[in-house]
Motif scaffolding. Structure first.
Motif, short mmCIF file in Angstrom:
data_model
loop_
_atom_site.label_atom_id
_atom_site.label_comp_id
_atom_site.label_asym_id
_atom_site.label_seq_id
_atom_site.Cartn_x
_atom_site.Cartn_y
_atom_site.Cartn_z
N PRO A 5 0.82 -1.21 0.00
CA PRO A 5 0.00 0.00 0.00
C PRO A 5 0.86 1.26 0.00
O PRO A 5 1.93 1.30 0.61
N ALA A 6 0.40 2.26 -0.70
CA ALA A 6 1.09 3.55 -0.73
C ALA A 6 0.67 4.36 0.49
O ALA A 6 -0.46 4.83 0.56
N VAL A 7 1.55 4.46 1.45
CA VAL A 7 1.26 5.18 2.70
C VAL A 7 2.36 6.20 2.94
O VAL A 7 3.54 5.91 2.74
N GLY A 8 1.96 7.40 3.38
CA GLY A 8 2.95 8.44 3.64
C GLY A 8 2.55 9.32 4.80
O GLY A 8 1.50 9.13 5.43
N VAL A 9 3.39 10.30 5.06
CA VAL A 9 3.12 11.30 6.11
C VAL A 9 3.45 12.68 5.57
O VAL A 9 4.24 12.83 4.62
N GLY A 10 2.85 13.69 6.18
CA GLY A 10 3.22 15.06 5.88
C GLY A 10 4.58 15.34 6.49
O GLY A 10 4.79 15.15 7.69
N LEU A 11 5.53 15.75 5.67
CA LEU A 11 6.90 16.00 6.14
C LEU A 11 7.07 17.47 6.49
O LEU A 11 6.92 18.34 5.64
N ASP A 203 -17.68 7.95 -6.17
CA ASP A 203 -17.21 7.06 -7.23
C ASP A 203 -15.72 6.82 -6.98
O ASP A 203 -14.92 7.77 -6.98
N ALA A 204 -15.33 5.57 -6.79
CA ALA A 204 -13.94 5.25 -6.44
C ALA A 204 -12.96 5.74 -7.49
O ALA A 204 -11.80 6.04 -7.18
N GLY A 239 -13.97 5.42 9.98
CA GLY A 239 -14.37 5.90 8.66
C GLY A 239 -13.43 5.41 7.58
O GLY A 239 -13.85 5.07 6.46
N TYR A 240 -12.14 5.35 7.90
CA TYR A 240 -11.15 4.86 6.93
C TYR A 240 -11.39 3.39 6.62
O TYR A 240 -11.30 2.97 5.45
N GLU A 241 -11.70 2.60 7.64
CA GLU A 241 -12.03 1.19 7.40
C GLU A 241 -13.24 1.07 6.49
O GLU A 241 -13.28 0.21 5.60
N GLN A 242 -14.24 1.93 6.70
CA GLN A 242 -15.41 1.92 5.83
C GLN A 242 -15.04 2.30 4.41
O GLN A 242 -15.51 1.69 3.44
N LEU A 243 -14.18 3.29 4.26
CA LEU A 243 -13.73 3.71 2.93
C LEU A 243 -13.04 2.56 2.21
O LEU A 243 -13.31 2.30 1.03
N LEU A 244 -12.15 1.86 2.89
CA LEU A 244 -11.44 0.74 2.27
C LEU A 244 -12.40 -0.35 1.84
O LEU A 244 -12.23 -0.98 0.79
N ALA A 245 -13.42 -0.59 2.66
CA ALA A 245 -14.39 -1.64 2.33
C ALA A 245 -15.22 -1.28 1.11
O ALA A 245 -15.55 -2.15 0.30
N VAL A 246 -15.55 0.00 0.95
CA VAL A 246 -16.45 0.43 -0.12
C VAL A 246 -15.68 0.84 -1.38
O VAL A 246 -16.08 0.50 -2.51
N LEU A 247 -14.59 1.58 -1.22
CA LEU A 247 -13.90 2.19 -2.36
C LEU A 247 -12.58 1.52 -2.70
O LEU A 247 -12.01 1.78 -3.75
N GLY A 248 -12.07 0.67 -1.80
CA GLY A 248 -10.81 -0.01 -2.06
C GLY A 248 -9.60 0.81 -1.63
O GLY A 248 -9.72 1.96 -1.19
N PRO A 249 -8.39 0.23 -1.74
CA PRO A 249 -7.19 0.91 -1.28
C PRO A 249 -6.85 2.13 -2.12
O PRO A 249 -6.98 2.10 -3.35
N LYS A 250 -6.42 3.18 -1.45
CA LYS A 250 -6.03 4.43 -2.09
C LYS A 250 -4.75 4.94 -1.42
O LYS A 250 -4.52 4.66 -0.23
N PRO A 251 -3.89 5.68 -2.15
CA PRO A 251 -2.74 6.29 -1.49
C PRO A 251 -3.22 7.08 -0.27
O PRO A 251 -4.17 7.86 -0.37
N THR A 252 -2.58 6.86 0.86
CA THR A 252 -3.07 7.40 2.13
C THR A 252 -1.97 8.16 2.84
O THR A 252 -0.84 7.67 2.96
N ARG A 278 -3.50 -3.46 4.16
CA ARG A 278 -3.12 -4.84 3.86
C ARG A 278 -4.23 -5.82 4.25
O ARG A 278 -4.49 -6.79 3.55
N GLU A 279 -4.86 -5.58 5.40
CA GLU A 279 -5.96 -6.45 5.81
C GLU A 279 -7.10 -6.41 4.80
O GLU A 279 -7.70 -7.44 4.47
#
Length: 282
Positions: A5-11, A203-204, A239-252, A278-279
């Protein structure tokens, strides 16, 4: 091939040393464009060094895409120069207005101000987004706003407006879940239900990035301010878990801008997002 998964932080500036010296534990970092609008110097040099270790997302705050006039040419030139130099994976700004006056004398409000959601505003917004994308030569992501007032002449909902903009311009949506949460709290709505309602309406294909952040709790009855000053709260994680369930993985991306924690605490927030991604993928 293993899914990563594409995961990042604000630097932010206090974390530069850690980001450059410790083993990479992120796919990307996001920086505020306006902090690097210079011809040279140590900040820009550091950003080039960061770019050698991480993908970079550039997040702008000064275009004022929702204004009656096009974004100032000087701001757009600065952004374009930075994008050309860094070659980011994503470029974004906000669904707001910020400028007043003519090109000869335009003043910035110093804030991200909300726009009305109606056909007239949509026409101008789309024209502004089109002009920015043409200059940049790439897609722009537009972030939904934390707004502390609503215009009475709105004729459609925020996300109907934003998705119509995406369909007309080819731009994408930077979905900030904390902004939805903050707006719901301030409107007296049940935040979890509002997040679920918004996610179900999306719309995903339009979602190019997701922001997760926290807000400092306020006494009951006070406005909740989107200050990005705490860890991501549990309702936003749900809410993020709900988003993943409905819209799928997105850069976060995990944002934390005030009362900054240690680099390790920030990484722990990003690692939680990666585990959830990943889950869901599994």
């Amino acid at each position: 091939m293993q899914f990563e998964p594409a995961v990042g932080v604000g630097l932010r500036h206090p974390h530069y040393k850690d980001a450059l010296s410790q083993p990479p534990a992120l796919q990307f970092v996001e920086v505020h464009a306006e902090n690097f609008y210079m011809d040279g110097g140590p900040a820009l040099s550091l950003l080039h060094e960061v770019r050698q270790r991480f993908d970079v997302s550039i997040h702008a705050t000064s275009l004022g895409l929702g204004g009656e006039q096009a974004p100032p040419a000087t701001e757009l030139r600065r952004l374009c120069r930075l994008v050309d130099a860094i070659d980011p994976i994503l470029v974004s700004d906000h669904a707001c207005f910020a400028w007043h006056g003519t090109d000869g004398q335009r003043l910035h409000a110093g804030d991200l101000l909300p726009i009305a959601y109606n056909d007239h505003a949509l026409e101008q917004f789309c024209a502004n987004v089109d002009s920015v994308q043409q200059v940049l030569g790439r897609q722009l992501l537009v972030e939904n706003l934390s707004a502390y007032l609503n215009w009475p002449d709105s004729t459609m909902g925020e996300f109907e407006f934003l998705q119509r903009m995406c369909e007309r311009t080819g731009a994408g949506l930077l979905l900030d879940l904390n902004n939805i949460f903050v707006n719901a709290v301030n409107a007296g709505l049940e935040p979890q239900l509002e997040v679920i309602r918004v996610i179900a309406s999306l719309d995903a294909r339009h979602i190019g990035e997701v922001h997760l952040a926290g807000s400092t709790p306020q006494p009951e009855g006070d406005l909740l301010i989107d200050d990005h000053g705490t860890e991501v709260p549990e309702p936003v994680w749900r809410g993020y878990e709900q988003l993943l369930a409905v819209l799928g993985p997105k850069p976060t991306l995990v944002e934390w801008d005030t009362q900054l924690p240690t680099w390790q605490v920030l990484l722990e927030q990003a690692q939680r997002a990666r585990r959830l991604l990943r889950e869901r993928h599994a």
